[in-house]
Design an enzyme around this catalytic site. Structure first.
Site, PDB file in Angstrom:
ATOM      1  N   ILE A 149       1.367  42.039 -21.361  1.00 48.00           N
ATOM      2  CA  ILE A 149       2.449  42.659 -21.382  1.00 48.00           C
ATOM      3  C   ILE A 149       2.396  44.071 -21.269  1.00 48.00           C
ATOM      4  CG2 ILE A 149       4.761  42.814 -22.497  1.00 48.00           C
ATOM      5  CD1 ILE A 149       4.142  40.182 -24.119  1.00 48.00           C
ATOM      6  N   ARG A 150       2.730  44.681 -20.030  1.00 51.58           N
ATOM      7  CA  ARG A 150       2.513  46.078 -19.896  1.00 51.58           C
ATOM      8  C   ARG A 150       1.089  46.461 -20.495  1.00 51.58           C
ATOM      9  NH1 ARG A 150       6.344  49.147 -22.631  1.00 51.58           N
ATOM     10  NH2 ARG A 150       5.650  50.793 -21.216  1.00 51.58           N
TER      11      ARG A 150
ATOM     12  N   GLU B 284       4.063  49.741 -29.109  1.00 45.35           N
ATOM     13  CA  GLU B 284       3.955  50.751 -28.330  1.00 45.35           C
ATOM     14  C   GLU B 284       3.051  51.725 -29.037  1.00 45.35           C
ATOM     15  OE1 GLU B 284       6.191  50.466 -25.482  1.00 45.35           O
ATOM     16  OE2 GLU B 284       4.716  52.431 -24.921  1.00 45.35           O
ATOM     17  N   SER B 285       2.130  52.131 -28.186  1.00 42.34           N
ATOM     18  CA  SER B 285       1.050  53.011 -28.681  1.00 42.34           C
ATOM     19  C   SER B 285       1.462  54.455 -29.289  1.00 42.34           C
ATOM     20  CB  SER B 285      -0.381  53.051 -27.809  1.00 42.34           C
ATOM     21  OG  SER B 285       0.259  53.421 -26.388  1.00 42.34           O
TER      22      SER B 285
ATOM     23  N   CYS C 254      -3.781  45.044 -27.177  1.00 47.10           N
ATOM     24  CA  CYS C 254      -2.898  45.613 -26.008  1.00 47.10           C
ATOM     25  C   CYS C 254      -2.642  47.021 -26.777  1.00 47.10           C
ATOM     26  CB  CYS C 254      -1.594  45.030 -26.221  1.00 47.10           C
ATOM     27  SG  CYS C 254      -0.618  45.349 -24.746  1.00 47.10           S
TER      28      CYS C 254
ATOM     29  N   GLU D 210      -1.762  36.286 -30.011  1.00 49.21           N
ATOM     30  CA  GLU D 210      -0.918  36.148 -31.088  1.00 49.21           C
ATOM     31  C   GLU D 210       0.483  35.474 -30.315  1.00 49.21           C
ATOM     32  OE1 GLU D 210      -1.248  38.905 -30.035  1.00 49.21           O
ATOM     33  OE2 GLU D 210       0.508  40.080 -30.246  1.00 49.21           O
TER      34      GLU D 210
ATOM     35  N   HIS E  34      -2.462  39.213 -25.695  1.00 47.92           N
ATOM     36  CA  HIS E  34      -1.768  38.822 -26.784  1.00 47.92           C
ATOM     37  C   HIS E  34      -2.219  37.467 -27.254  1.00 47.92           C
ATOM     38  CE1 HIS E  34       1.077  42.496 -27.078  1.00 47.92           C
ATOM     39  NE2 HIS E  34       1.024  42.445 -25.633  1.00 47.92           N
TER      40      HIS E  34
ATOM     41  N   ARG F 213      -3.334  52.878 -19.473  1.00 49.20           N
ATOM     42  CA  ARG F 213      -2.251  52.390 -20.225  1.00 49.20           C
ATOM     43  C   ARG F 213      -1.489  51.795 -19.001  1.00 49.20           C
ATOM     44  NH1 ARG F 213       1.466  56.158 -23.481  1.00 49.20           N
ATOM     45  NH2 ARG F 213       2.796  54.305 -23.644  1.00 49.20           N
TER      46      ARG F 213
HETATM   47  N1  GLN Z   1       2.319  49.507 -22.836  1.00 51.78           N
HETATM   48  C1  GLN Z   1       2.138  49.698 -24.175  1.00 51.78           C
HETATM   49  C2  GLN Z   1       1.511  50.935 -24.456  1.00 51.78           C
HETATM   50  O1  GLN Z   1       1.255  51.741 -23.706  1.00 51.78           O
HETATM   51  C3  GLN Z   1       1.410  48.411 -24.656  1.00 51.78           C
HETATM   52  C4  GLN Z   1       2.048  47.093 -24.371  1.00 51.78           C
HETATM   53  C5  GLN Z   1       1.829  46.390 -25.647  1.00 51.78           C
HETATM   54  O2  GLN Z   1       1.353  46.309 -26.522  1.00 51.78           O
HETATM   55  N2  GLN Z   1       2.306  45.102 -25.325  1.00 51.78           N
HETATM   56  O3  GLN Z   1       1.381  51.350 -25.614  1.00 51.78           O
END
Ligand code: GLN
Length: 201
Positions: free
Chosen positions: A136-137, A49-50, A80, A174, A172, A107
């Site tokens: 992922i998001r 989560e940034s 990400c 990883e 990702h 984002r």
């Molecule tokens: N949605 C996350 C963000 O805004 C990033 C998602 C992720 O790193 N998988 O930071």
């Protein structure tokens, strides 16, 4: 031996360590304090989560030292959330974190329906086979400055870039078995090893 740090404040830290452990002749370090930034040859900023990682970078007084080190040549790879933290602008957020990568990112760019998805693509500079991509998001890049090289555009959206010592991916690697991006980053670190940068905090 090359020493790779993983910023270990929040997010997909273990997954990067597991990928790197499959590659020989490198040392992997979990970076949790500013002093450790001086002991590494390159840094991975993981997904997560940034907002949380950004907050912790500030709380632990790591934001400015890390920014200075990246600006003076420390190789860094953001996946990400890591891409968001590196960007100079976030289209749908007023925050700016490290402010080093000349891109505008969006984002959670794929919206709720495409929260997470998989794809694959050939990225010539990185590997000679299709690379699996897990989003992922994820963010994507809407605009790049002149010094940014686009490595991959997927369905019209920029999802992997390089700018000198900086690498950023929306996806990702990883979370897959494919080690191409980790190896690509290690080669990037090797290319920068000779160029000494001012190692100061
Ligand atoms: N949605 C996350 C963000 O805004 C990033 C998602 C992720 O790193 N998988 O930071």
């Amino acid at each position: 031996m090359i020493k790779i740090g993983i910023l270990a404040l929040q997010g997909a830290v273990i997954e990067h360590i597991q990928s790197l452990n499959k590659i020989e002749d490198i040392l992997v370090v979990e970076v949790k304090r500013a002093e450790q930034l001086l002991e590494i040859d390159g840094l991975i900023i993981p997904g997560g989560e940034s907002t949380a990682i950004g907050k912790l970078l500030r709380e632990y007084n790591m934001m400015e030292p890390l920014k200075r080190l990246i600006n003076s040549g420390l190789p860094v790879w953001g996946t990400c959330a890591g891409m968001i933290l590196l960007a100079k602008a976030i289209v749908n957020d007023e925050e700016v974190y490290l402010d080093v990568l000349d891109v505008s990112v969006r984002r959670n760019a794929y919206g709720s329906q495409l929260d997470s998805f998989q794809s694959s693509a050939m990225i010539e500079k990185v590997a000679e086979h299709d690379i699996p991509l897990i989003f992922i998001r994820a963010p994507y890049i809407e605009k790049c400055g002149p010094d940014v090289e686009i490595l991959l555009t997927l369905d019209g959206n920029i999802v992997a870039v390089e700018q000198d010592n900086i690498l950023a991916t929306s996806f990702h690697p990883e979370l897959t078995e494919d080690l191409s991006f980790h190896k690509f980053f290690i080669n990037k670190i090797k290319a920068f090893l000779g160029k000494s940068y001012a190692a100061s905090l």
